[in-house]
Write a protein that holds these residues in place. Structure first.
Motif, PDB file in Angstrom:
ATOM      1  N   ILE A 173      -3.915  44.341  76.885  1.00 34.03           N
ATOM      2  CA  ILE A 173      -2.706  45.162  76.992  1.00 34.03           C
ATOM      3  C   ILE A 173      -2.404  45.778  75.629  1.00 34.03           C
ATOM      4  CG2 ILE A 173      -0.171  45.016  77.187  1.00 34.03           C
ATOM      5  CD1 ILE A 173      -0.448  42.900  79.295  1.00 34.03           C
ATOM      6  N   ALA A 174      -2.027  47.054  75.642  1.00 32.66           N
ATOM      7  CA  ALA A 174      -1.456  47.668  74.427  1.00 32.66           C
ATOM      8  C   ALA A 174      -0.016  48.046  74.747  1.00 32.66           C
ATOM      9  CB  ALA A 174      -2.252  48.899  74.026  1.00 32.66           C
ATOM     10  N   ILE A 175       0.904  47.570  73.902  1.00 34.73           N
ATOM     11  CA  ILE A 175       2.330  47.828  74.115  1.00 34.73           C
ATOM     12  C   ILE A 175       2.805  48.801  73.052  1.00 34.73           C
ATOM     13  CG2 ILE A 175       4.605  46.754  73.820  1.00 34.73           C
ATOM     14  CD1 ILE A 175       3.431  44.231  75.087  1.00 34.73           C
ATOM     15  N   ASP A 176       3.493  49.863  73.469  1.00 37.96           N
ATOM     16  CA  ASP A 176       4.076  50.796  72.505  1.00 37.96           C
ATOM     17  C   ASP A 176       5.592  50.729  72.582  1.00 37.96           C
ATOM     18  OD1 ASP A 176       4.370  52.942  70.689  1.00 37.96           O
ATOM     19  OD2 ASP A 176       4.666  54.313  72.369  1.00 37.96           O
ATOM     20  N   LEU A 177       6.233  50.461  71.438  1.00 37.10           N
ATOM     21  CA  LEU A 177       7.697  50.473  71.366  1.00 37.10           C
ATOM     22  C   LEU A 177       8.109  51.867  70.906  1.00 37.10           C
ATOM     23  CD1 LEU A 177       8.165  47.049  69.553  1.00 37.10           C
ATOM     24  CD2 LEU A 177       8.120  47.502  72.019  1.00 37.10           C
ATOM     25  N   ASN A 178       8.688  52.626  71.833  1.00 40.37           N
ATOM     26  CA  ASN A 178       8.999  54.028  71.557  1.00 40.37           C
ATOM     27  C   ASN A 178      10.502  54.167  71.294  1.00 40.37           C
ATOM     28  OD1 ASN A 178       8.890  56.813  71.495  1.00 40.37           O
ATOM     29  ND2 ASN A 178       8.947  57.011  73.724  1.00 40.37           N
ATOM     30  N   LYS A 212      -7.858  54.650  78.168  1.00 40.63           N
ATOM     31  CA  LYS A 212      -8.534  53.401  78.580  1.00 40.63           C
ATOM     32  C   LYS A 212      -7.671  52.597  79.554  1.00 40.63           C
ATOM     33  CE  LYS A 212     -11.815  52.877  74.958  1.00 40.63           C
ATOM     34  NZ  LYS A 212     -12.865  53.478  75.748  1.00 40.63           N
ATOM     35  N   LYS A 213      -6.522  53.124  79.940  1.00 43.72           N
ATOM     36  CA  LYS A 213      -5.597  52.499  80.891  1.00 43.72           C
ATOM     37  C   LYS A 213      -5.092  51.132  80.408  1.00 43.72           C
ATOM     38  CE  LYS A 213      -7.102  55.132  84.855  1.00 43.72           C
ATOM     39  NZ  LYS A 213      -6.812  56.369  84.110  1.00 43.72           N
ATOM     40  N   LEU A 214      -4.917  51.042  79.088  1.00 47.67           N
ATOM     41  CA  LEU A 214      -4.426  49.788  78.509  1.00 47.67           C
ATOM     42  C   LEU A 214      -2.971  49.902  78.068  1.00 47.67           C
ATOM     43  CD1 LEU A 214      -7.492  48.976  76.224  1.00 47.67           C
ATOM     44  CD2 LEU A 214      -6.745  47.656  78.205  1.00 47.67           C
ATOM     45  N   LEU A 215      -2.476  51.155  77.995  1.00 47.75           N
ATOM     46  CA  LEU A 215      -1.189  51.378  77.331  1.00 47.75           C
ATOM     47  C   LEU A 215       0.010  51.268  78.264  1.00 47.75           C
ATOM     48  CD1 LEU A 215       0.002  52.275  74.544  1.00 47.75           C
ATOM     49  CD2 LEU A 215       0.195  54.555  75.540  1.00 47.75           C
ATOM     50  N   GLN A 216       1.034  50.549  77.789  1.00 42.67           N
ATOM     51  CA  GLN A 216       2.337  50.547  78.456  1.00 42.67           C
ATOM     52  C   GLN A 216       3.387  50.927  77.413  1.00 42.67           C
ATOM     53  OE1 GLN A 216       2.584  49.759  81.815  1.00 42.67           O
ATOM     54  NE2 GLN A 216       4.735  50.326  81.764  1.00 42.67           N
ATOM     55  N   VAL A 217       4.149  51.984  77.706  1.00 46.31           N
ATOM     56  CA  VAL A 217       5.151  52.461  76.752  1.00 46.31           C
ATOM     57  C   VAL A 217       6.531  51.954  77.165  1.00 46.31           C
ATOM     58  CG1 VAL A 217       6.214  54.517  75.711  1.00 46.31           C
ATOM     59  CG2 VAL A 217       3.788  54.548  76.343  1.00 46.31           C
ATOM     60  N   PHE A 218       7.297  51.432  76.199  1.00 49.05           N
ATOM     61  CA  PHE A 218       8.675  50.992  76.442  1.00 49.05           C
ATOM     62  C   PHE A 218       9.587  51.842  75.568  1.00 49.05           C
ATOM     63  CE2 PHE A 218       5.910  47.482  77.420  1.00 49.05           C
ATOM     64  CZ  PHE A 218       6.374  47.107  78.675  1.00 49.05           C
ATOM     65  N   THR A 219      10.492  52.574  76.212  1.00 47.95           N
ATOM     66  CA  THR A 219      11.345  53.511  75.466  1.00 47.95           C
ATOM     67  C   THR A 219      12.784  53.015  75.447  1.00 47.95           C
ATOM     68  OG1 THR A 219       9.924  55.323  76.156  1.00 47.95           O
ATOM     69  CG2 THR A 219      12.107  55.931  75.370  1.00 47.95           C
ATOM     70  N   GLY A 220      13.417  53.068  74.279  1.00 47.33           N
ATOM     71  CA  GLY A 220      14.826  52.674  74.196  1.00 47.33           C
ATOM     72  C   GLY A 220      15.292  52.662  72.754  1.00 47.33           C
ATOM     73  N   ARG A 221      16.577  52.373  72.573  1.00 46.90           N
ATOM     74  CA  ARG A 221      17.169  52.390  71.231  1.00 46.90           C
ATOM     75  C   ARG A 221      17.359  50.983  70.667  1.00 46.90           C
ATOM     76  NH1 ARG A 221      19.356  57.584  70.611  1.00 46.90           N
ATOM     77  NH2 ARG A 221      20.644  57.020  68.843  1.00 46.90           N
ATOM     78  N   TYR A 222      17.294  49.953  71.514  1.00 48.97           N
ATOM     79  CA  TYR A 222      17.603  48.594  71.063  1.00 48.97           C
ATOM     80  C   TYR A 222      16.486  47.632  71.469  1.00 48.97           C
ATOM     81  CZ  TYR A 222      22.118  50.871  71.139  1.00 48.97           C
ATOM     82  OH  TYR A 222      23.119  51.770  70.946  1.00 48.97           O
ATOM     83  N   SER A 223      16.171  46.715  70.573  1.00 48.02           N
ATOM     84  CA  SER A 223      15.151  45.717  70.904  1.00 48.02           C
ATOM     85  C   SER A 223      15.590  44.881  72.106  1.00 48.02           C
ATOM     86  CB  SER A 223      14.896  44.794  69.711  1.00 48.02           C
ATOM     87  OG  SER A 223      14.309  45.527  68.669  1.00 48.02           O
ATOM     88  N   ASN A 224      16.887  44.605  72.195  1.00 52.10           N
ATOM     89  CA  ASN A 224      17.373  43.776  73.310  1.00 52.10           C
ATOM     90  C   ASN A 224      17.193  44.470  74.657  1.00 52.10           C
ATOM     91  OD1 ASN A 224      18.063  41.911  71.463  1.00 52.10           O
ATOM     92  ND2 ASN A 224      20.283  42.160  71.625  1.00 52.10           N
ATOM     93  N   GLU A 225      17.191  45.789  74.633  1.00 47.71           N
ATOM     94  CA  GLU A 225      17.010  46.570  75.863  1.00 47.71           C
ATOM     95  C   GLU A 225      15.516  46.551  76.263  1.00 47.71           C
ATOM     96  OE1 GLU A 225      17.968  50.511  74.567  1.00 47.71           O
ATOM     97  OE2 GLU A 225      17.400  51.454  76.457  1.00 47.71           O
ATOM     98  N   LEU A 226      14.635  46.568  75.271  1.00 47.95           N
ATOM     99  CA  LEU A 226      13.196  46.614  75.564  1.00 47.95           C
ATOM    100  C   LEU A 226      12.648  45.227  75.906  1.00 47.95           C
ATOM    101  CD1 LEU A 226      11.931  48.985  72.712  1.00 47.95           C
ATOM    102  CD2 LEU A 226      12.746  49.578  74.990  1.00 47.95           C
ATOM    103  N   TRP A 227      13.242  44.214  75.315  1.00 46.84           N
ATOM    104  CA  TRP A 227      12.661  42.871  75.410  1.00 46.84           C
ATOM    105  C   TRP A 227      12.412  42.388  76.849  1.00 46.84           C
ATOM    106  CZ3 TRP A 227       9.599  39.326  74.254  1.00 46.84           C
ATOM    107  CH2 TRP A 227       9.788  37.997  74.664  1.00 46.84           C
TER     108      TRP A 227
END
Ligand code: G5P
Ligand code: MG
Length: 215
Positions: A98-103, A178-193
């Motif tokens: 898994i590749a995680i992107d914090l956007n 490579k279909k490994l990426l999942q992007v998480f978009t938000g302004r706060y770590s608590n919202e993304l967690w």
């Protein structure tokens, strides 16, 4: 994955608390080398202090060496790969699930970085308001002093964000293909967690779920 200050260190600390995984942060490893004045540390310092990326061959060697200690069990890489060359070298060396992107928007990041304090020995991160230490300027666990990172000066942060756009964003496309990426978009770590936790749970059994609220 994620721009400077997007919360990679913060989310990584949460992940290793809730999942049976080891954490390897390229930035922490470089800072330890700088503190110990190793050859790698002395070379890396010249790049880091200017907000530039450390050359690929140094980074790939450093990280793949460390990964060889992690043969058994799951691991989490934070801050590597940062260029397409590093990503290709990593996949030659090992598989990833898994590749995680914090956007996180750049304007949020710039404000956040100004309040960051770090404990160099462990890489633990604090923030004067978001996540303050129990005692001002002191690490909760060791009682040692916290510092502001030399590369957190406003002009260096801008150089780091530019390096991210030019050299690291293409890595997102590479992982997406490579279909490994999942992007998480938000302004706060608590919202993304909670979303990151849920996504990771599809691949690895969590030990628990720690709730930090949503604000
Ligand atoms: P690093 O050390 O990897 P960056 O620039 O990628 O550095 P950084 O700055 O460590 O990333 P982060 O880990 O993404 O940021 O973010 P963090 O520390 O968790 O959060 C930032 C601050 O915001 C903290 O104070 C945190 O408490 C606070 N915070 C988190 N969430 C919230 C929130 O929701 N609200 C608020 N208010 N605050 C919050 O790399 C450093 C240098 O090393 C070299 C490069 O020169 C790089 O610039 N390097 C490499 N070079 C080449 N290739 C590589 N692979 C390299 N890796 C490192
Ligand atoms: Mg970090």
């Amino acid at each position: 994955m994620g721009a400077p200050g997007s919360g990679k260190g913060t989310i990584s600390e949460r992940i290793i608390k809730d999942f049976p995984m080891k954490h390897l942060s390229s930035g922490d490893l470089l800072r330890t080398n700088m503190k110990n004045k190793t050859d790698v540390g002395e070379t890396a310092k010249r790049f880091i202090d200017n907000g530039h990326l450390v050359p690929d061959e140094i980074m790939t060697k450093l990280i793949t060496n460390e990964l060889s200690n992690f043969k058994n069990g799951s691991w989490l890489l934070d801050g590597f790969p940062r260029t397409v060359v590093q990503a290709k070298d990593l996949l030659k060396h090992t598989e990833i699930d898994i590749a995680i992107d914090l956007n996180v928007p750049f304007e949020v990041i710039i404000e956040r970085i100004q309040g960051r304090l770090v404990h160099i020995g462990s890489g633990r991160v604090y923030h004067t308001e978001f996540n303050p230490p129990k005692q001002h300027g002191i690490d909760d666990v060791t009682g040692e002093p916290l510092i502001q990172r030399a590369d957190d000066k406003p002009e260096t942060v801008l150089a780091r964000l530019k390096a991210y756009q030019n050299q690291t964003e293409p890595v997102l496309d590479y992982f997406r293909e490579k279909k490994l990426l999942q992007v998480f978009t938000g302004r706060y770590s608590n919202e993304l967690w909670p979303k990151v936790h849920k996504h990771l749970s599809t691949r690895i059994e969590p030990l628990q779920y720690t709730d930090y609220g949503t604000g």
